[in-house]
Each structure stands twice: as C-alpha cells, then as structure tokens.
Design a protein around this motif. Structure first.
Motif, PDB file in Angstrom:
ATOM      1  N   MET A 247      53.479 -18.599 -12.527  1.00 13.83           N
ATOM      2  CA  MET A 247      52.285 -18.510 -13.514  1.00 13.83           C
ATOM      3  C   MET A 247      52.966 -19.251 -15.006  1.00 13.83           C
ATOM      4  O   MET A 247      53.989 -18.636 -15.212  1.00 13.83           O
ATOM      5  CB  MET A 247      51.721 -17.382 -13.857  1.00 13.83           C
TER       6      MET A 247
ATOM      7  N   GLU B 296      52.949  -7.953  -9.235  1.00 12.05           N
ATOM      8  CA  GLU B 296      53.048 -10.250  -9.144  1.00 12.05           C
ATOM      9  C   GLU B 296      53.837 -11.213  -9.492  1.00 12.05           C
ATOM     10  O   GLU B 296      53.298 -12.002  -8.800  1.00 12.05           O
ATOM     11  CB  GLU B 296      51.823 -10.375 -10.224  1.00 12.05           C
TER      12      GLU B 296
ATOM     13  N   LEU C 208      45.903 -13.583  -5.835  1.00  9.01           N
ATOM     14  CA  LEU C 208      46.958 -13.080  -6.684  1.00  9.01           C
ATOM     15  C   LEU C 208      47.918 -12.656  -5.659  1.00  9.01           C
ATOM     16  O   LEU C 208      47.650 -12.536  -4.921  1.00  9.01           O
ATOM     17  CB  LEU C 208      46.344 -12.331  -8.156  1.00  9.01           C
TER      18      LEU C 208
ATOM     19  N   TYR D  14      49.045 -27.356 -11.467  1.00 13.45           N
ATOM     20  CA  TYR D  14      48.884 -25.882 -12.223  1.00 13.45           C
ATOM     21  C   TYR D  14      47.439 -26.417 -12.793  1.00 13.45           C
ATOM     22  O   TYR D  14      46.359 -27.622 -12.961  1.00 13.45           O
ATOM     23  CB  TYR D  14      49.744 -26.115 -13.651  1.00 13.45           C
TER      24      TYR D  14
ATOM     25  N   ALA E 157      42.834 -20.311 -13.529  1.00 10.80           N
ATOM     26  CA  ALA E 157      42.496 -19.595 -11.854  1.00 10.80           C
ATOM     27  C   ALA E 157      40.984 -19.174 -12.936  1.00 10.80           C
ATOM     28  O   ALA E 157      40.093 -18.880 -11.251  1.00 10.80           O
ATOM     29  CB  ALA E 157      43.349 -17.917 -12.098  1.00 10.80           C
TER      30      ALA E 157
ATOM     31  N   CYS F  88      47.927 -21.188 -12.633  1.00 12.24           N
ATOM     32  CA  CYS F  88      48.633 -21.581 -11.619  1.00 12.24           C
ATOM     33  C   CYS F  88      48.673 -22.439 -10.509  1.00 12.24           C
ATOM     34  O   CYS F  88      48.077 -23.220 -10.709  1.00 12.24           O
ATOM     35  CB  CYS F  88      47.842 -20.624 -10.405  1.00 12.24           C
TER      36      CYS F  88
ATOM     37  N   SER G 126      45.429 -19.258  -3.229  1.00 15.09           N
ATOM     38  CA  SER G 126      46.148 -18.406  -3.870  1.00 15.09           C
ATOM     39  C   SER G 126      48.037 -19.194  -3.358  1.00 15.09           C
ATOM     40  O   SER G 126      48.494 -19.944  -2.952  1.00 15.09           O
ATOM     41  CB  SER G 126      46.835 -17.202  -2.446  1.00 15.09           C
ATOM     42  N   PRO G 127      48.464 -19.374  -4.887  1.00 16.37           N
ATOM     43  CA  PRO G 127      49.755 -19.682  -5.068  1.00 16.37           C
ATOM     44  C   PRO G 127      50.580 -19.301  -3.852  1.00 16.37           C
ATOM     45  O   PRO G 127      51.157 -20.688  -3.358  1.00 16.37           O
ATOM     46  CB  PRO G 127      50.339 -19.306  -6.155  1.00 16.37           C
TER      47      PRO G 127
END
Length: 464
Positions: free
Chosen positions: A37, A62, A239, A316, A319, A328, A353-354
């Motif tokens: 992040m 996280e 996340l 990037y 969110a 993210c 989701s990353p």
C-alpha cells in the motif's frame, strides 16, 4: 454417467474438530509479493498511517507478507462452529444434465444467517475491534451480504454499526436492509447527503446509482468522525486481511477433497473485490506456486459490466471513489468508474484484491468476463438441478464451471472441477423477476467509458 457411492456423498461435512485453527497467508508462498500500500505521495503506508482507519490487529495482518499462519482467536473459532464446517457438495445432477465425464464439486458458504461467505471475515474483524475497546465500526455493502454479516458480528460483540449500502442495491434489495436493521445496524443509501464526500458526488452526479468505491469513501469518513477516536472502518473484500480470513474456505475444501481422494484440475470463483476467490484458491494455489501441483488452473469470473481483471489496468489506484484511502496496486477501472446498476451488486467494484491482481499479472490465474443474462440462465438451471437458488455473484462461477464441464464432454477428459458457491439468492428476487420477465439487459462498457475511468487513476511520484 456418475453414480452416487458410499465414498462419494452428495454433501460432505468435516467434523467440528477439523475446522482449521489458523488462517493461511498465501502471500508467504508467492514468488513475488503484491506491491505494498502507498500514500498519494508515493511513500509506503505504515502501521501509523493506517491506524486511524483500521483496527490495530487487522493492520498487522494486512502488512505481514512473512507469517504463514495466523491463529484464529478462540472466540472467533467458537462462533465458526455455529455454521462451520460448510459442506463440500458433489453436483451429480448437474453432471448428468451436462452429460460430462467431469466431476463437479462446489463449496457452499450459504448456511448461515448472512447467507454467504462474508461472515468468515466479519466475525474476525468485529472481534478485533471489540478487543481494541472500540465502540463503533462502519462499512460499505453492495448486494448486502457483507453488511448483513457484519451486522450479525457487530451485534454479537456489542458494537454500533453504520452501513453505507450502494443505492441501486438499497432499492433492489430492501429485505437485506431489513436484516441489517434487525441486528441493530444503521443503513444509509450511498451516495448520501450525510457525508462530505457523498454530498460532493451527488453534486456532480445527482442521479448516481452508487458504487462500492463511493460507499467505501462515506464509511471511512464516518469512521474518522466517531468521538474519542473509538471508531474504525471495516472492509468486506479486496484487502489482504480479508483474503487471509477467507482462506478457511479453501482449507476446508482441501481437507474434504483429500478425504475423498480428489484434487481439482480447475478451481473457479466469482471475483468482485477478490476475497472469496482468494480464500478458495489459497491452499491449491500454494501447491501450484511450490511446484507440488503445477498444472492446476484457476479462473476468476467477473461481470462484463465491471471488467477490472479482463479490461482494467494494473496500476496503483485509490480503493475508494472519494480518494480518501491509501493506494493499492491492482487491476482497476479507475476509482471514478461507476458501473451500470446490474444485479451482481457484490461484484460492482472498480478494482481487485492486490493478491488476486498479482497472481493474474504473473500468469498464475486466468480471468473471464460474462454477461448477466447468461449468468441468470445458468443460475436457474443450477437451482432446478441442485435445489439451491444461488446469489447472482455466485452464479458467475457456476456459469464458467458448466462451460468447463461441457468442454470435458467434448474432449472426453474426466477432470475434477471445484467452484465456490458463495451464497444464496433468496434476497435477489427482483433480479430473478426481471430475468424471468425478459426485462434484464446486458451492459458492456465501451472503450470510451473505460477511458473516463482510467483518467481518474492517479499519478504517483516516483511510482507511476
């Protein structure tokens, strides 16, 4: 055609003592970790940066790419026993109808009050908020499954809950709202005039039907204004922490299939923010990444109306639409993208989701986008054969599982297919009604519409 045997039941339930006692962190086994992040200035987000928004223990989860397992707290494990283990089902009737040599299994997560997998993370997140001494949590919800689950968890841990529900879903699914209110939550249609970001979005788009990105912005703003700093925001997907909690789906599936002497050739899940998909695939993806089972295929299925994995950019991005959250690195349509008000409300998110995004970017995961009319056709066929009316989100996975099984019929391959049936559709009857009346339409965004969303992806100093 397949026939039931004593060793292959229609539904297999693990024993309570087989419920996993730890969540599995897939990031540990990824050759390249998801990007961290970042703040808008490009700096990597730290615990201190995230502390005003998220509960402390959740931030630790996280940011941790190195701890393979996180112990499930005993109070959470006790609540899991109320509705877990969830069944692993063999879709014999569907196999026969498709005339396929494939074996089709599905992990059914709808056997709880929320009607979906969302309770797996909601109980964990509410527990950590309670342990930290917080009084109020806030969240967003699309179709309503996450809001319902968190309302149930908040009531159990005696927390106040404010839910911002995407406006089109708020209007389409009043009974979801009623359940949340029954558990004591306050539910507000988003965008709303109750927050600064909501008022700004309404000023620009007075007829906005809302999006998950907008609802997130409002929920974060509300959390930051709880007196005495005793409020935090909680997110139901996207996340790393949520994918971690949802790994219980995959871990149970892995054990149940092991008991049957089976292993999937293909694992399929619907994808909106990516948490149920990430949770389902986790232990099987571990085997692929470590070389134990390198040939397993993984397929993410998303709506053609909100095609982040199939038509988005890997970049990037914020969110949330209000650009209040950290950035993210994910497949995204741009934080300003507003999807059409289709009926898979839980999949109407601009990003992914990353973890899922990184797996997709590095070639470990396939992605398919499908139209909602095809999805509902598959949903109704499945319901008639397997007796469960699926949530529209889940039906995305059903459709592609059926296509994979039909491909096996053509090739003669007896593959084993596993998909996630993430929840029930009993509060989605407006959608089923529209489909049955022939009033449902497909919307696929044009390149011009996507470009408008891409224009909102930020420039990050030194990064992109």
């Amino acid at each position: 055609m397949p026939a039931t045997t004593a060793t292959e039941p229609y539904r297999l339930y693990l024993r309570e003592d087989q419920i996993p006692t730890s969540w599995y962190n897939l990031r540990v086994d990824m050759p390249e970790k998801p990007e961290p992040m970042r703040l808008p200035n490009g700096a990597v987000a730290t615990h201190a940066d995230l502390a005003p928004v998220f509960a402390d223990a959740l931030i630790d989860q996280e940011l941790d790419d190195d701890t393979a397992e996180f112990a499930i707290p005993d109070p959470v494990l006790e609540m899991y026993k109320v509705y877990r283990p969830s069944p692993l089902c063999r879709a014999y009737n569907l196999e026969r109808a498709l005339g396929t040599p494939a074996k089709i299994f599905y992990k059914f997560e709808g056997n709880n009050t929320s009607g979906s997998h969302k309770l797996n993370s909601a109980l964990a997140q509410a527990y950590y908020a309670h342990e930290q001494g917080l009084t109020t949590i806030t969240t967003e919800t699309g179709a309503g499954q996450w809001g319902t689950a968190l309302a149930e968890a908040a009531a159990h841990y005696h927390l106040d809950l404010d839910v911002f529900m995407v406006k089109c879903s708020y209007e389409q699914k009043p009974f979801r709202r009623n359940i949340m209110e029954t558990f004591g939550a306050t539910v507000t249609p988003s965008p709303s005039a109750t927050t600064e970001v909501g008022r700004r979005i309404l000023a620009e788009h007075p007829d906005s039907t809302g999006s998950l990105g907008t609802a997130i912005s409002e929920a974060v703003e509300r959390a930051l204004h709880v007196p005495e700093n005793r409020g935090r925001y909680q997110l139901g997907s996207v996340l790393n922490q949520v994918v971690l909690h949802q790994s219980i789906i995959g871990l149970e599936s892995y054990e149940a299939l092991r008991e049957e002497g089976e292993y999937p050739d293909v694992v399929i899940g619907c994808a909106g923010g990516g948490s149920n998909l990430g949770g389902l695939i986790a232990p099987f993806m571990r085997d692929k990444l470590t070389g134990a089972r390198p040939d397993t295929r993984f397929i993410a299925v998303e709506p053609a109306s909100c095609p982040s994995l199939t038509r988005g950019r890997y970049a990037y991005d914020f969110a949330d639409t209000g650009q209040t959250c950290p950035l993210c690195k994910m497949y995204t349509l741009g934080n300003g993208f507003i999807p059409s008000p289709d009926h898979a409300g839980g999949l109407r998110y601009h990003g992914m989701s990353p973890i899922v995004s990184k797996l997709r970017h590095d070639g470990y995961l396939e992605a398919v986008a499908v139209r909602q009319t095809e999805v509902f056709e598959a949903a109704e066929r499945f319901a008639k054969l397997e007796t469960i009316l699926p949530a529209p989100e889940s039906a995305h996975a059903i459709l592609v599982a059926m296509r994979e099984a039909e491909r096996c019929r053509e090739t003669g391959e007896a593959k084993t297919i596993l998909f996630g049936l993430t929840g029930t559709g009993y509060f989605d009857m407006v959608a089923y009604d529209k489909f049955n009346r022939g009033e449902m339409e497909d919307h696929v965004p044009t390149d011009e519409e996507l470009e408008a969303g891409f224009a909102t992806i930020p420039s990050v100093p030194g990064v992109q």
